[in-house]
Design a protein around this motif. Structure first.
Motif, PDB file in Angstrom:
ATOM      1  N   LYS A  47       5.254   2.434  -4.811  1.00 48.27           N
ATOM      2  CA  LYS A  47       4.598   3.728  -4.587  1.00 48.27           C
ATOM      3  C   LYS A  47       5.635   4.787  -4.215  1.00 48.27           C
ATOM      4  N   GLY A 102      -0.347  -6.918   9.140  1.00 47.70           N
ATOM      5  CA  GLY A 102      -0.368  -5.460   9.297  1.00 47.70           C
ATOM      6  C   GLY A 102       0.832  -4.763   8.681  1.00 47.70           C
ATOM      7  N   ALA A 103       1.663  -5.515   7.941  1.00 41.53           N
ATOM      8  CA  ALA A 103       2.849  -4.886   7.340  1.00 41.53           C
ATOM      9  C   ALA A 103       2.577  -4.467   5.896  1.00 41.53           C
ATOM     10  N   GLY A 104       1.374  -4.689   5.424  1.00 43.22           N
ATOM     11  CA  GLY A 104       1.000  -4.233   4.082  1.00 43.22           C
ATOM     12  C   GLY A 104       1.645  -5.039   2.970  1.00 43.22           C
ATOM     13  N   VAL A 158       2.472   8.766  -0.652  1.00 42.83           N
ATOM     14  CA  VAL A 158       2.330   7.322  -0.740  1.00 42.83           C
ATOM     15  C   VAL A 158       1.316   6.764   0.262  1.00 42.83           C
ATOM     16  N   GLU A 167       1.133   2.325   7.745  1.00 44.22           N
ATOM     17  CA  GLU A 167      -0.280   1.981   7.568  1.00 44.22           C
ATOM     18  C   GLU A 167      -1.096   2.387   8.784  1.00 44.22           C
ATOM     19  N   GLU A 184      -3.431   0.556  10.297  1.00 39.77           N
ATOM     20  CA  GLU A 184      -3.535  -0.537  11.266  1.00 39.77           C
ATOM     21  C   GLU A 184      -2.275  -0.653  12.123  1.00 39.77           C
ATOM     22  N   ALA A 185      -1.107  -0.584  11.454  1.00 42.02           N
ATOM     23  CA  ALA A 185       0.157  -0.690  12.185  1.00 42.02           C
ATOM     24  C   ALA A 185       0.336   0.501  13.121  1.00 42.02           C
TER      25      ALA A 185
END
Lengths: 108, 518
Positions: free
Chosen positions: B398, B388-390, A87, A29, A31-32
């Motif tokens: 996905k 923050g790990a979604g 993805v 991601e 943010e990460a």
């Protein structure tokens, strides 16, 4: 970023010189990715690990950024990364990474 | 012979005081930054037992609501399901229950066979009756609570002077766990606390599975524990055997057992092993169990506090699955369709998903879209997104969809609809091994029996590198499918058929003798 990984990054920077180290991220991601990039440039934003208050300013990229992609053998990239490219929100990751690099990288 | 899923038990234990005192995020913060704002703020973010029972994902976990119910909710973009009150708030569900902390401390004492866990006499007097009334708690277990308990002054002394680990209720000391050895760190009060918690929550899971499946406890011949703790002493640090220790308290007198470990992939490994033990005819009924993990309580609470959310990781999780020999009815584990992340597979997500999902299906002539439901890492996104790990399950779907596109089994345009069609929303607590595929097994059995789906793939993944022994990743998957009813253990070759076969052989033999004589 994991405290042990912070320690390893810090040790590598000392061993090889921060100007010679590139950190390559694979986070899922924006943010990460941004948090990890900030950790190895400005310092640990969570104030928990060995990089707290340590601004290494290392060069840092995400594996999905175009600058990194063009360094790869296309077949290897297809085999290892192309599925994740489909993805991930690659644009978001690129924006986060660019922003951190512009602010904190010392060796670009 | 085939192994079938007889059913599963799922339990949660609400332990707010352990979040504060035993979760590693908090214990680390207390060492690194003892006066931090976070430590002052965290207690204000703890939920009451009633709030925990009215939280949607928890009601799904114990089976009062389904994953489909959860998916149909309109979650807030930032706060998820945190502010939605479930219309069912029962602490008991069809798969198990949510146990409150005061009962769990008593269960822990019942599980301590070395007189290490001391409780305040007043605390025990206050809660013993409600503990005994819990429908999963048998008289045998209640009888393990000692008649004579400890005065609080002695407990205070043990904590202050003897390195005992305090047990708290509403921030008040009500008991302690003593160290089991003066020098050996593997038997320190901290480790004993972690292990007794794991054992006790495993016992509760076993009892929940026995109740939900209706099996006789004596049917269980083997039990495999797949939690992520280690019990042993300085000469054999991970000696084990949690499985047998928990089975003893749960009253599975006819069971032997052992432990299987593989970080978060442990449960999937254990279920494949259990299915193989049943399929080979070694044991008729095998149980797989795992208790919860104190270290992971409040693991992401810093982010939750920062975003003014409740500290959602306030429950220990546990599960147990019962596998039996084919009864012609219950869904089957297809052992010809096991996904394996091998040493040579590599760690790239593409390789991981390829080995766990695409490879076993391809071997059986199936496509990714032939599996109705996938259950990979089922972490509750309310917990992981603010950190923050979604959304972990969604990320998995996905990836599976992207691989299907790469393999030409799915149109790119269908990428977006794949997760809702073949996936589930996550509802499991972030207890490592607990969310790892297994939370869906109970529902999968029901959905297959109801004809809602024909099959489901359970995927476990493990981060082996955390143990610093290898940089390898790990994973294993298996498919549960509808029982065709053709291969029952008892009915496969019946007594009459055996007699018929023998009679035919005798006749043939006699005919051969006659021929020779002629």
């Amino acid at each position: 970023m994991d405290l042990e990984n912070q320690k390893r990054v810090k040790d590598f920077a000392e061993q090889y010189g921060p100007e010679n180290v590139v950190v390559l991220l694979g986070a899922a991601e924006g943010e990460a990715s941004g948090l990890a990039a900030e950790t190895v440039t400005a310092g640990d934003p969570t104030y928990a690990g060995p990089l707290t208050g340590v601004s290494l300013g290392l060069t840092v990229y995400h594996v999905c950024e175009p600058e990194v992609k063009e360094e790869f053998d296309a077949a290897v990239y297809d085999e290892q990364v192309s599925m994740m490219e489909m993805v991930l929100d690659v644009d978001d990751i690129i924006n986060e990474m660019k922003s951190i690099r512009e602010q904190f990288c010392k060796y670009l | 012979m085939k192994a079938v899923i007889k059913g599963a038990g799922y339990i949660l234990v609400h332990v707010p005081d352990m979040v504060l005192r035993n979760g590693t995020t908090q214990t680390t913060e207390r060492i690194v930054n003892p006066d931090s704002e976070y430590l002052k703020e965290l207690p204000k973010h703890l939920r009451s037992f009633e709030e925990v029972c009215s939280y949607w994902p928890n009601q799904v976990y114990i089976g009062n609501k389904t994953p489909d119910d959860l998916a149909a909710l309109e979650a807030d973009k930032v706060r998820g399901w945190a502010d939605l009150k479930c219309d069912v708030t029962d602490r008991y569900g069809k798969f198990g229950q949510i146990m409150p902390q005061q009962q769990f401390l008593l269960l822990m004492q019942a599980c301590d066979v070395f007189d290490l866990l001391k409780l305040d006499a007043g605390f025990v007097d206050k809660y013993k009756a409600e503990f005994a009334e819990n429908p999963l708690i048998t008289e045998d277990i209640t009888a393990r609570i000692p008649e004579t308990q400890t005065e609080i002054a002695e407990i205070e002394r043990l904590v202050k002077e003897e390195h005992s680990e305090g047990l708290y209720m509403n921030d008040v000391l009500v008991g302690c766990i003593k160290r089991a050895h003066d020098i050996d760190v593997n038997l320190s009060a901290h480790v004993m606390h972690e292990n007794i918690v794991s054992k006790a929550s495993s016992v509760l899971s076993i009892l929940a599975a026995v109740k939900s499946t209706g099996i006789d406890k004596n049917e269980v011949e083997y039990i495999i524990d797949c939690c992520e703790e280690a019990c042993g002493d300085m000469n054999q640090r991970g000696g084990g055997n949690f499985a047998k220790a928990a089975a003893e308290i749960a009253g599975l007198d006819n069971a032997s057992g052992s432990d299987t470990r593989g970080f978060c992939a442990g449960p999937a490994h254990a279920i494949v092993e259990a299915a193989a033990l049943v399929a080979s005819g070694t044991y008729k009924t095998v149980m797989v169990t795992a208790g919860g993990c104190t270290a992971k309580l409040g693991m992401n609470a810093k982010n939750h506090v920062e975003k003014d959310l409740p500290a959602l990781e306030d429950c220990l999780g546990g599960f147990a699955v019962v596998l039996t020999a084919d009864n012609g009815i219950d869904p089957v584990i297809n052992l010809n369709m096991v996904g394996r992340h091998t040493v040579g597979t590599g760690a790239a997500p593409q390789n991981v998903i390829g080995s766990l999902v695409a490879a076993p299906l391809e071997k059986n002539g199936l496509k990714i879209t032939d599996i109705d439901k996938y259950s990979p890492e089922m972490q509750n996104p309310d917990i992981t997104k603010p950190a923050g790990a979604g959304d972990v399950p969604l990320a998995n779907y996905k990836m599976i969809a992207a691989l299907a596109v790469k393999n030409g089994e799915l149109q790119r345009a269908d990428l977006a609809t794949f997760p809702a069609k073949h996936g589930l929303v996550g509802w499991a607590p972030t207890q490592g091994h607990i969310p790892s595929g297994v939370p869906y097994i109970g529902f999968a059995k029901d959905d297959i029996l109801a004809g809602k789906i024909k099959n489901a793939m359970i995927i476990g993944k493990g981060s082996l590198f955390l143990g610093r022994m290898t940089n390898l990743f790990d994973g294993v998957s298996f498919v549960i499918e509808a029982n065709d009813g053709n291969n029952q253990a008892e009915g496969g070759v019946s007594e009459a058929e055996v007699k018929g076969l023998i009679a035919k052989a005798m006749k043939d033999f006699a005919a051969a003798l006659m021929e020779q004589a002629e």
